[in-house]
Structures are given as structure tokens and as C-alpha cells.
Design a protein around this motif. Structure first.
Motif, mmCIF file in Angstrom:
data_model
loop_
_atom_site.group_PDB
_atom_site.id
_atom_site.type_symbol
_atom_site.label_atom_id
_atom_site.label_comp_id
_atom_site.label_asym_id
_atom_site.label_seq_id
_atom_site.Cartn_x
_atom_site.Cartn_y
_atom_site.Cartn_z
ATOM 1 N N SER B 264 0.870 -1.173 0.000
ATOM 2 C CA SER B 264 0.000 0.000 0.000
ATOM 3 C C SER B 264 0.908 1.224 0.000
ATOM 4 O O SER B 264 2.113 1.128 0.262
ATOM 5 C CB SER B 264 -0.871 0.002 1.259
ATOM 6 O OG SER B 264 -0.049 0.171 2.403
ATOM 7 N N ARG B 265 0.342 2.372 -0.298
ATOM 8 C CA ARG B 265 1.160 3.597 -0.249
ATOM 9 C C ARG B 265 1.759 3.768 1.144
ATOM 10 O O ARG B 265 2.915 4.159 1.301
ATOM 11 C CB ARG B 265 0.303 4.812 -0.625
ATOM 12 C CG ARG B 265 1.043 6.130 -0.595
ATOM 13 C CD ARG B 265 2.233 6.159 -1.550
ATOM 14 N NE ARG B 265 1.830 5.946 -2.933
ATOM 15 C CZ ARG B 265 2.684 5.724 -3.929
ATOM 16 N NH1 ARG B 265 3.987 5.680 -3.701
ATOM 17 N NH2 ARG B 265 2.243 5.520 -5.144
ATOM 18 N N GLU B 266 0.963 3.454 2.157
ATOM 19 C CA GLU B 266 1.459 3.598 3.527
ATOM 20 C C GLU B 266 2.662 2.691 3.763
ATOM 21 O O GLU B 266 3.626 3.080 4.439
ATOM 22 C CB GLU B 266 0.349 3.257 4.531
ATOM 23 C CG GLU B 266 -0.751 4.318 4.650
ATOM 24 C CD GLU B 266 -1.824 4.211 3.570
ATOM 25 O OE1 GLU B 266 -1.676 3.395 2.633
ATOM 26 O OE2 GLU B 266 -2.823 4.953 3.654
ATOM 27 N N THR B 655 9.315 21.320 -0.168
ATOM 28 C CA THR B 655 8.219 20.745 0.621
ATOM 29 C C THR B 655 8.405 19.317 1.118
ATOM 30 O O THR B 655 7.768 18.925 2.089
ATOM 31 C CB THR B 655 6.910 20.752 -0.207
ATOM 32 O OG1 THR B 655 7.169 20.116 -1.461
ATOM 33 C CG2 THR B 655 6.405 22.152 -0.432
ATOM 34 N N ASN B 669 1.022 9.140 4.007
ATOM 35 C CA ASN B 669 0.518 9.151 2.635
ATOM 36 C C ASN B 669 0.846 10.503 2.009
ATOM 37 O O ASN B 669 1.454 11.369 2.645
ATOM 38 C CB ASN B 669 -0.992 8.857 2.611
ATOM 39 C CG ASN B 669 -1.403 8.128 1.340
ATOM 40 O OD1 ASN B 669 -0.928 8.448 0.251
ATOM 41 N ND2 ASN B 669 -2.277 7.152 1.477
ATOM 42 N N PHE B 670 0.393 10.689 0.776
ATOM 43 C CA PHE B 670 0.726 11.905 0.041
ATOM 44 C C PHE B 670 -0.078 13.126 0.489
ATOM 45 O O PHE B 670 0.054 14.189 -0.090
ATOM 46 C CB PHE B 670 0.534 11.683 -1.462
ATOM 47 C CG PHE B 670 1.599 10.827 -2.079
ATOM 48 C CD1 PHE B 670 2.907 10.889 -1.636
ATOM 49 C CD2 PHE B 670 1.305 9.969 -3.122
ATOM 50 C CE1 PHE B 670 3.907 10.110 -2.199
ATOM 51 C CE2 PHE B 670 2.291 9.182 -3.707
ATOM 52 C CZ PHE B 670 3.603 9.249 -3.239
ATOM 53 N N ASP B 671 -0.936 12.965 1.515
ATOM 54 C CA ASP B 671 -1.605 14.164 2.020
ATOM 55 C C ASP B 671 -0.688 14.959 2.942
ATOM 56 O O ASP B 671 -0.840 16.164 3.081
ATOM 57 C CB ASP B 671 -2.920 13.813 2.737
ATOM 58 C CG ASP B 671 -2.723 12.813 3.867
ATOM 59 O OD1 ASP B 671 -1.652 12.170 3.930
ATOM 60 O OD2 ASP B 671 -3.641 12.664 4.689
ATOM 61 N N LEU B 674 4.508 16.141 0.890
ATOM 62 C CA LEU B 674 4.045 17.066 -0.141
ATOM 63 C C LEU B 674 4.975 17.114 -1.355
ATOM 64 O O LEU B 674 6.015 17.768 -1.334
ATOM 65 C CB LEU B 674 3.889 18.460 0.462
ATOM 66 C CG LEU B 674 2.904 18.539 1.643
ATOM 67 C CD1 LEU B 674 2.798 19.972 2.151
ATOM 68 C CD2 LEU B 674 1.532 18.014 1.273
ATOM 69 N N LEU B 675 4.554 16.428 -2.394
ATOM 70 C CA LEU B 675 5.240 16.514 -3.677
ATOM 71 C C LEU B 675 4.823 17.819 -4.352
ATOM 72 O O LEU B 675 3.712 18.285 -4.145
ATOM 73 C CB LEU B 675 4.832 15.339 -4.569
ATOM 74 C CG LEU B 675 5.180 13.947 -4.044
ATOM 75 C CD1 LEU B 675 4.420 12.891 -4.821
ATOM 76 C CD2 LEU B 675 6.668 13.698 -4.153
ATOM 77 N N THR B 677 3.272 20.152 -7.174
ATOM 78 C CA THR B 677 2.233 19.952 -8.184
ATOM 79 C C THR B 677 2.577 20.814 -9.403
ATOM 80 O O THR B 677 3.493 21.641 -9.353
ATOM 81 C CB THR B 677 0.860 20.382 -7.657
ATOM 82 O OG1 THR B 677 0.827 21.817 -7.581
ATOM 83 C CG2 THR B 677 0.571 19.794 -6.286
ATOM 84 N N MET B 679 1.077 23.248 -10.338
ATOM 85 C CA MET B 679 0.861 24.650 -9.981
ATOM 86 C C MET B 679 2.080 25.273 -9.289
ATOM 87 O O MET B 679 2.131 26.483 -9.097
ATOM 88 C CB MET B 679 -0.347 24.769 -9.042
ATOM 89 C CG MET B 679 -1.648 24.280 -9.620
ATOM 90 S SD MET B 679 -2.206 25.296 -10.986
ATOM 91 C CE MET B 679 -2.785 26.736 -10.089
ATOM 92 N N ASP B 680 3.011 24.427 -8.865
ATOM 93 C CA ASP B 680 4.188 24.955 -8.167
ATOM 94 C C ASP B 680 5.345 25.214 -9.113
ATOM 95 O O ASP B 680 6.376 25.742 -8.711
ATOM 96 C CB ASP B 680 4.611 23.975 -7.066
ATOM 97 C CG ASP B 680 3.516 23.807 -6.043
ATOM 98 O OD1 ASP B 680 3.256 24.782 -5.327
ATOM 99 O OD2 ASP B 680 2.888 22.737 -5.998
#
Lengths: 282, 746
Positions: B264-266, B655, B669-671, B674-675, B677, B679-680
């Protein structure tokens, strides 16, 4: 586990009366995450996103925005662009396009996150939340409804229908701002909204809300009082910011994040007010 | 230069979703597995009770370290399953296999493990102290926690410091980050009549093969590794895949049924390998005119609980730490410490991003101290053709001077400014040298085998274990082969990577895919061309072009297909093996000197930042990254490689950070991890250059990793020029920037 998907308001209300313990699903951008993390395991879900009455935005005497209106729809609504652009601006900072296409106004309110992006905007716009219960509807102001992190004072069997708010007047000045660690998909490190009216160069009816700073987004009455009836002024804005920062400290005490948030709140608030005042000049 | 390039062979299936990845694979009677993970950074495993888990319908078995058929753990290696002592939180201690993934998950949650938490050491400096609280591998005879140590010694630093007119000492720190491939690590093990087949994404199939054989107690000729489509590697999918593959294989061999294990991602975050965090202390001495007389570097890296590829990572860091400068006196000493943190391994960049952040920040700090232009100070000290670098190697093929020229032309530093809203803007620069491929300290021989086969219909297949991890290397290899054989690109295809058929090409690591794989395919294609020339008997100087064998004057003799058919009808094999053997390197572990890498690549970058002094938010408005890659095989792909590395590095800069509390990672997780995006990223210019052909037959340099190393220092230098605040700890979070600005104000 039962999954119910009513297609009309009547049906939704009777299903909710039958299953008051079911979790209401209004987009799922918070609920599904919590479920996956094992923090939520209800007997059933009641998905309200197909209820037409909850999906409307209409402009009568007041503005009504349905609970199942998505952030994307808030962002793109021509009605809101004309009468409450603040809410559209706040909605545009939520998550990402994918999230905004699912996340809803009612969900954002009911989830009661201290960092919710819509709540400060709704609070500053003086929105009233319309809640349907078994005994009929009631209205509640956001600061009364949101009692703490994740604590939205809904009774079992109650459903948020939407919010009503007054259209901004010609004299209204507003701004919204958000600090995030990145430019999309960011939980607010701090956010805030201000609405005021400019009469003869003076500020009236100032409503100021800063989020992600305390246990819940609240209006900062002390700062509002400082500004009431005054001319826009940089030093005054800074004093208002200091009042906000002081109020945050009083509410939260010193926390790990205070070293960052308390000084930032001063300048962030000042800038929020400057932006609102500047928008008036344009 | 052909800037149009050509479309990648694998792009359509990946864009349309038709590509089949490891987790898409399903086999008849396949089981699903989930691991049980240790919640403590260090603990003795007292008892594993699977009774409740076995009651879940569908659960077929629970397996522990004792069930691993072969070697469970080499000395200081990551165990397939922790046996007596788990040395970091997240370590797998048991595997639950079930008919469905849901049953396996429920079963794993019900396995009861009794632990005795043991004292742990989490701080690498503390782990290296003269009296560490814990020595992790005492039972292996280790008396300290030094995972590895590498030094570089040149000249006499004390003398150099005595000569210096200015001396600076600065400490920089880098954080723990991860690969973040969107495809989670996965393996499907299928038992065969006499051995096992493992389907898994990876970057070094023959390493996986050897380690799976070891873990399963099988001979290497009984283990077959097949690669499905791969959803990103970024330096990972190596030892993590070994662990997952052996766990799945354990179930498969014990049950006689196929078994899939997908993290899993975790799990990727909690148990998967990470980039080494570093503390780097630099002392630099210089003359007032900018000439650097001495540099002394002391570094400590966190290896985490297991050895992995720390040795090669720390060695590269030590070799590159003094930067692309000719400095007469150098002393570098970098140690990696065993700690009870999650283990560190290769992440795209392999030690370079850490030391380049430090050394290139330092150069700007020195420039400020000397009141010199940062570019001028670099030019004053950079290596040139024939320079002797820090390890005593005489350099050839040096192009950093031209990289800096191009940078100055395309990205003038200009003056810092303040926007009407009060935001602070400025540009910063950085440059690098980067050793190519494994280098002298590697345990693996730097060779790559590749076969090329021509078929009777005139199509050509390439057989290689260089892995397509998203970088376009297979299409590049096809292009190189097609050029040698005078064929259209469509006629040449790289066959799926399957160790039953492909030779060992080594790791797709160290940015060596195109250098090693490309040169190997060229050698093989040239041999095949010589074989096919035999079809045109009596002709001299036969050339291959446009699908034909031609005379020198262009007159067509026969098609490529006819040539293949003629050879085959005569009983001549129409295939050829290519073996690229990298030029020799060597390292003297006593003198701390040597020929470290057979070549270096060079690059330079500029970043323009806008800082919000209220919030501490840094926007990187413009990024320009140029790398001399010698000879460009596919221009758009080279740009894409650089741009991808830059984006990854932007996350490292601003980040990304794995944070832990009491040795347990907090980001799950990815929340919260912080990768960056889309927009960055505002403006990004990725510019591959063809300045100096690399010293290999194709003239190509690697391009995979260098682009990950320059963003952090360029941004740090831009922030310092904009605000005066110097950030020496990554990442540049809101809080760090704001706090640095506050200090600057005082």
C-alpha cells in the motif's frame, strides 16, 4: 454496510429519519479518506449528491447555495461572481480540480475542519446555515454551528440543506487569502476572509474571520471593533492584526505552531484588510 | 541538432492506460499477501500469534522469518522478515496470505505480535559518538555504528588554511525523502516445476534474480525475473523489490500457488528505502582574489538500519563533495551511521543532491564574504581540461566553463528587486560535476551485455536488461541500433525484459542506461552488420541505409530482409552479442585517491525566486537547467529527463520531508508528504547541450540524475540574494524561511 442514494429531498429526509446514524456523504473527499484510514466505519452511507434541491444556487431575496453544490460549481457560478465573489474565490483554493469537482459546500461545513477554506468566507459573508431536522428547518450562524475540530453541532437526523447569505452591496469590499505549503492540494496553514462596507471613506460592518489559527474559524470581534467607523490605514490594519494574533494566543495558548502562526497572523490579517481596501479603490 | 526527436515506443500504451503493470497481473489460483509491520524502532520479537488471523475466512497461511526458504538476512542487510530483533519501525515481521487482498489485510491486522521494545538510536551523530547508546550489529562483531566511511585527501589542508586570507565554516543539513514512484512496489511470484518466476518492476533484474535465488534457496538458473510495465523508479525498486519478491516467493513456494504482494502507499512510506539525510560541515579557505586554497569537509549521513547501497552513495558523495573546482588542498571525510531509522538507499542522485546543496551554497556564501560575483568566483576556481580534481584524477572532456557561459547568456543574475506587494525577488545559480555510472568503489563490474537479433521478416529485436523506468531508454537503444543497421526505427524493437532471454546489462542506475546500454547495443548491432554483410558476397564497402544494403555510391544491392534470409539459408546465425565494458577506474583506499569515474558530466542551473516575507512562501518563478550530455539521442526525451529531475528536486527543495516521532515516520501518505504539483512549477527551461562528446563510442553522457542536484542550491542562493537570509537546512518550509527572514531583520 448499506449505501443509499436518494434522488429527492423528501426521500433523503425520510431515509435519514430511518437511519440517523448513517454517515452523510456529500462528495466524500473527507469521509472516504477517513474510512480508508480506519477512523470511520458506519453501518451505512447516505449519499445526498443526487438530491436536486441541494444542488441549486438561486438568487431570490437572499442567495441560497445548496449543500451539495461542488466547489467547482461555486467557483464557476455566474450568480456568485455577481453577488458573493468571496465564496467563489475561497472555493477556487480548495484542493485540485479533481477535488473541487467532488467536494461540496455542505461537506466542508459538516466536516468542521479548523482549516476549511469555505468556512471563513461563509463566516465573513455572514451566511446562515439552513438545517432540516425532523421538526422542520432551523438556521444557524457558522460560529454557533462549528464548535471545534470536526465538531459540527448537528442533531441526529439533521441534514444541512445549504446556506443563505445576503448579496454584497455596491459598497462591499472583500478579500480572501490562504497560506499553503504548495499551490494546489494544500491544507491551509492559515486562511482568512474579510467583508466590510465602505461608506464615505469609512469602514462599516467589518466581518473578519481567520481560519487554521484556532480550534475553529471565528470572527475576531476585537479587531472588527478597532476598524469600525475608521478610515483605511496601514497602521490601523496592523493593530487589527495584532488584535487577531492576541485573540488566537488567548484561545489556543502557546503551541508548537504558535512561533510561526502568531507573528504571521498579524501581517496576514493586515494584508487581508489592505487587499480589501485596495479592491475598493479599483 | 534534431530537436524534433521521435516518439517513445511505450508512450501510447501508458497514456491510454493499456500498459500492464505488476499489480494488474492475475494468475489462476493466485494468493494475495500483506505484511505485518513492527511499530517500534527497535524491538525483540517475543511471539507471533496468528490464531485470530487464521480464523478470517480466506486466510490460508501466516509466514515468518523461519519460513523464508533460503537466506533471510545477510550481515547488516535488510531482512526479508525480521527474525529476532526488528531494527526499525515498519520492518515486516510476518506475511499473511489469503484468497483475496481484503482477507489478507484483515488477517494482517489480527496477527498478534509480542514485542519487547529495546533502546534505539535515532540520531546519526549520537550513533557515531564514542559511546553510542546502542550498537546495532554487535552480534556481527561490529564495535560501532559506522556503516561506511569514505575519505578524499589531496595536498595539505592545514597549509592551505594557513595561506588563506578568508576562512569560512558552515554546516548544512538535508532531510529524508523518498522516491514517490506512483506505482507502488509490487511482485508476483509464480512457482514453476523447477524454480520460480517473479514478475516485478525493478531497475536491476539480475540483482533481483540473484537475491531472490538466495532468499529462496534456489540456484540462479531456477529463478526468472520478468518486468511488466514500470511505473517509475527514481532510484528505487531495488532492495525493496527484493524484499517483496522473496516474501511473495516464500508464500508461493510454501503453498505451490502464485502469490502477489503489492505494498500500500502507507507501506511504501513506512518500510520502503529513503534518501540519506546528511549533515555536512564545510571549512573553506580562500584568497581575497577568490582563489580557494583549501577545503575540509566533515559529513555524517544516516544509513538507517540496514546497509543497502550506502557504500556507493557515501563514496560518490565524498568524491563529489568539493564541487567542480580545482582546489590544491582537500580533505573530505564522510561517515554513514547505522541508526534505528528506516533504511536509506539509492534515490535518483545517489549522494549528489546532498553534497551539491552544501558545496554550491558554500560557494555563494564565500562570494558574499569576498564581495565577489557568484559567477566570477566559480569561474575563478572551476576545473578545466587537464585539471587535477580532488581525488588526483586528471580530467578530460571538461565543459563546465561552457555550461557557465551559456548560463550567463541565458540567465543573467541581475539585481535583486522588491515587487509592489513587497515580495522579494532574485536569481541564484549553481553548477556541478557528476561522476558517471558506478564508479571505482562499486562492487558490481561496470559491464553491460546486450543481444541483437535479426528475424527472417527483417525485423530486429534487442535483448537487454537495461530497464525502461519511464526515461525512454528502450526507445533510445532502438534508435541507436536502427542507425547502425540503416533501418527505420519502427523495424527495431526492444523486447520485454525477461531474464530467461536477456543478458545481464547491469543496473539502470548511476545515469548509465544510455551510456552502457547504448554502447552495448551499438557493439552488438555492428557485429550483426558485419555478419549480414556476408550476404553480399564479393561486394566491398557495403553500407546499410534506408532498409537496404548498398554500395558506397548508394546503389542498392538487396533489402535488409533479404540479407537476413540469405544468411539464415546458409546456416549463419543472424544475431550478435554486444558487451560494453566501462573504462577502468580504481581507488586507493589507503591514500584516498584514485580514478573515481571514467567520465564526469557537467551542468549549471539558475533559479529565480519570489519570497513572500509575510508567509515565508517561496515561489520558484523560473528555473533554467542545462546539462552537457555530449551527444543527444532524442532531444525531447533529454529535455523531459532534465525537467523531471528538476521537478523532483523542487520538492526536495521546498516541501518534501519525512518526519518522524520517536523513530516512527509521521507521514503516512501523500496528504502529508508534499510533492510539488504542476501549480508549483512556473517557468521551467530544460536545456540539453552537446558541448563535448563523452569519452565513449557514442559520445553520450548520462542525463538521469544530474538534474536532481542543482535546484536546491540555486534556490538557496537566490533566497540569500533576495533577502540576505541564508537557509542551510532543507527543505525551505514556510516556517524556516520566515524564521530566517526574522533573524535577518534583527
Amino acid at each position: 454496510m448499506e449505501f443509499l442514494r436518494p434522488q429527492a429531498l423528501e426521500e433523503a429526509l425520510s431515509l435519514l429519519a430511518e437511519h440517523p446514524a448513517y454517515t452523510i456523504l456529500a462528495g466524500g473527499t473527507d469521509v472516504v479518506v477517513r474510512r480508508r484510514e480506519g477512523r470511520l466505519a458506519p453501518e451505512g452511507y447516505l449519499d445526498v449528491t443526487l438530491v436536486p434541491e441541494l444542488r441549486e444556487i438561486w438568487n431570490g431575496e437572499s442567495i441560497f447555495v445548496g449543500a451539495a453544490v461542488t466547489c467547482r460549481e461555486l467557483e464557476e457560478s455566474p450568480i456568485l461572481a455577481a453577488v458573493c465573489p468571496l465564496l467563489a474565490a475561497a472555493a477556487s483554493t480548495v484542493g485540485s480540480p479533481q477535488i473541487r469537482s467532488r467536494a461540496t459546500l455542505g461537506g466542508n461545513v459538516a466536516n468542521a475542519s479548523p482549516a476549511a477554506d469555505l468556512i471563513p468566507a461563509l463566516t465573513a459573508a455572514d451566511a446562515q446555515v439552513v438545517i432540516q431536522g425532523r421538526q422542520g428547518t432551523r438556521r444557524a450562524a457558522l460560529p454557533d454551528l462549528i464548535q471545534g475540530p470536526g465538531r459540527c453541532a448537528l442533531e441526529p437526523g439533521e441534514l444541512i440543506l445549504g446556506v443563505v447569505l445576503e448579496p454584497f452591496r455596491e459598497t462591499a469590499r472583500w478579500s480572501f487569502d490562504k497560506i499553503g505549503r504548495r499551490n494546489a492540494l494544500a491544507i491551509a496553514r492559515m486562511n482568512g476572509a474579510v467583508v466590510l462596507e465602505e461608506e464615505g471613506g469609512q469602514m462599516r460592518n467589518v466581518r473578519l474571520c481567520v481560519g487554521a489559527a484556532a480550534r475553529r474559524p471565528v470572527r475576531f470581534r476585537g479587531a472588527e471593533a478597532l476598524l469600525e467607523g475608521q478610515n483605511p490605514d496601514k497602521d490601523l490594519f496592523r493593530r487589527a492584526g495584532e488584535a487577531v494574533s492576541q485573540a488566537i494566543l488567548e484561545e489556543t495558548g502557546m503551541r508548537e505552531s504558535s512561533r510561526y502562526k502568531l507573528p504571521v497572523a498579524v501581517e496576514f490579517t493586515a494584508r487581508l484588510l489592505e487587499n480589501a481596501a485596495r479592491r475598493g479603490q479599483a | 541538432m534534431d530537436q524534433k526527436g521521435f516518439i517513445r515506443a511505450d508512450v501510447r500504451e501508458k497514456v491510454t492506460g493499456e500498459a500492464r503493470y505488476g499489480d494488474d497481473l492475475v494468475f489462476s489460483r493466485m494468493l494475495y499477501a500483506r505484511a505485518v509491520h513492527c511499530p517500534h524502532p527497535r524491538a525483540r520479537i517475543l511471539k507471533i500469534d496468528g490464531k485470530k488471523a487464521m480464523e478470517i475466512p480466506g486466510v490460508v497461511g501466516i509466514y515468518t522469518a523461519g519460513d523464508v526458504p533460503g537466506l533471510n538476512q545477510g550481515p547488516q542487510d535488510k531482512p526479508m522478515l525480521a527474525s529476532e530483533i526488528a531494527n526499525s519501525a515498519g520492518d515486516g515481521v510476518a506475511v499473511v496470505a489469503a484468497e483475496t487482498q481484503e482477507a489478507a489485510d484483515r488477517g494482517a491486522a489480527l496477527v498478534e505480535v509480542a514485542y519487547e521494545p529495546l533502546p534505539a538510536v535515532l540520531d546519526p551523530e549520537e550513533a557515531l559518538a564514542s559511546r553510542p547508546p546502542v550498537v546495532l550489529y554487535q552480534e556481527d562483531g561490529l564495535t560501532d555504528n559506522v556503516a561506511c566511511r569514505h575519505r578524499v585527501v589531496k595536498g595539505d589542508v592545514e597549509k592551505g588554511f594557513r595561506e588563506a586570507e578568508v576562512i569560512l565554516e558552515r554546516t548544512y543539513r538535508t532531510q529524508r525523502i523518498q522516491h514517490s514512484a506512483i506505482e507502488a512496489d509490487t511482485a508476483v511470484a509464480v512457482p514453476e516445476k523447477d524454480g520460480i518466476t517473479v514478475y516485478c518492476p525493478c531497475k536491476f533484474p539480475y540483482h533481483i534474480k540473484a537475491r531472490v535465488a538466495q532468499g529462496c534457496g534456489l540456484a540462479q538458473n531456477q529463478v526468472r525475473i520478468v518486468q511488466p510495465a514500470i511505473g517509475g523508479s527514481f532510484g528505487g525498486k531495488d532492495i525493496d523489490i527484493v524484499v517483496i519478491a522473496v516474501r511473495a516467493a516464500t508464500v508461493a513456494l510454501r503453498t505451490g500457488r502464485p502469490c502477489k504482494m503489492t505494498w500500500s502507499r502507507e507501506e511504501c512510506m513506512q518500510e520502503g528505502s529513503k534518501r540519506h539525510p546528511f549533515r555536512l560541515t564545510y571549512r573553506v579557505g580562500a584568497m581575497r582574489d577568490g582563489r580557494i586554497t583549501a577545503i575540509k569537509i566533515d559529513g555524517v549521513a544516516d544509513a538507517g538500519a540496514y546497509r543497502s547501497r550506502s557504500l556507493a552513495t557515501i563514496w560518490r558523495a565524498a568524491v563529489e563533495a568539493a564541487g567542480p573546482y580545482e582546489i590544491p588542498n582537500v580533505e573530505t571525510d564522510i561517515r554513514a551511521a547505522f541508526t534505528n531509522n528506516v533504511y536509506s538507499d539509492a534515490v535518483r542522485g545517489f549522494g549528489s543532491p546532498q553534497v551539491d546543496f552544501a558545496s554550491e551554497s558554500l560557494i555563494d556564501e564565500l562570494a558574499r564574504e569576498l564581495n565577489m560575483d557568484p559567477l566570477a568566483l566559480r569561474r575563478r576556481n572551476i576545473v578545466h581540461e587537464g585539471s587535477v580534481n580532488a581525488t588526483g584524477q586528471v580530467l578530460t572532456g571538461v565543459s563546465i566553463d561552457r555550461c557557465l557561459d551559456r548560463l550567463e547568456e541565458l540567465f543573467p543574475l541581475g539585481e535583486p528587486s522588491v515587487t509592489p506587494e513587497g515580495k522579494l525577488r532574485a536569481r541564484g545559480i549553481a553548477c556541478l560535476h557528476r561522476g558517471e555510472s558506478y564508479g571505482a568503489a562499486a562492487r558490481d563490474a561496470d559491464v553491460a551485455g546486450t543481444d541483437v537479433r535479426a528475424f527472417a521478416d527483417g525485423s530486429v529485436g534487442i535483448y537487454t536488461s537495461i530497464s525502461e523506468v519511464g526515461q525512454g531508454t528502450h526507445t533510445a537503444m532502438a534508435k541507436i541500433c536502427a542507425d547502425v543497421l540503416g533501418l527505420p526505427l519502427e523495424q527495431v524493437r526492444v523486447c520485454p525484459v525477461d531474464t530467461a532471454f536477456v543478458p545481464d546489462s547491469g543496473a539502470t542506475a548511476g545515469s548509465r542506461g544510455t551510456i552502457s546500454g547504448g554502447n552495448a547495443v551499438r557493439i552488438a548491432a555492428e557485429s550483426l552488420r558485419d555478419i549480414l554483410r556476408g550476404a553480399a558476397e564479393g561486394e566491398e564497402d557495403v553500407i546499410f541505409q534506408d532498409g537496404w544494403l548498398c554500395r558506397k555510391d548508394g546503389r542498392r544491392l538487396m533489402t535488409f530482409r533479404e540479407a537476413v534470409q540469405i544468411c539464415q539459408s546458409r546456416g549463419v546465425r543472424t544475431d550478435a552479442a554486444g558487451q560494453w565494458v566501462a573504462p577502468r577506474t580504481g581507488w586507493d583506499f589507503e591514500k584516498h585517491q584514485g580514478k573515481t569515474y571514467y567520465s564526469f558530466s557537467y551542468g549549471a542551473a539558475g533559479a529565480e525566486v519570489e519570497i513572500d516575507p509575510v508567509t515565508g512562501k517561496v515561489e520558484v518563478l523560473d528555473l533554467l537547467c542545462l546539462h552537457d550530455i555530449g551527444k543527444i539521442v532524442n532531444y525531447p526525451e533529454a529535455c523531459g529527463q532534465i525537467a523531471g529531475g528538476v521537478a523532483m528536486a523542487l520538492g526536495y527543495t521546498l516541501t518534501e520531508e519525512l518526519e518522524s516521532r520517536d523513530g516512527v515516520l509521521k507521514n503516512k501518505n501523500f496528504d502529508t508528504y508534499l510533492l510539488p504539483t504542476a501549480m508549483d512549477i512556473h517557468r521551467l527551461r530544460a536545456i540539453p547541450l552537446e558541448e563535448t562528446a563523452a569519452e565513449n563510442p557514442l559520445g553520450v553522457h548520462g542525463v538521469g540524475e544530474a538534474s536532481t542536484a542543482l535546484v536546491a542550491p540555486a534556490v538557496a542562493n537566490a533566497i540569500a540574494r533576495a533577502s540576505g537570509a541564508r537557509l542551510r537546512t532543507l527543505p525551505f518550509s514556510l516556517e524556516r524561511v520566515r524564521s530566517a527572514l526574522e533573524k535577518e531583520e534583527r
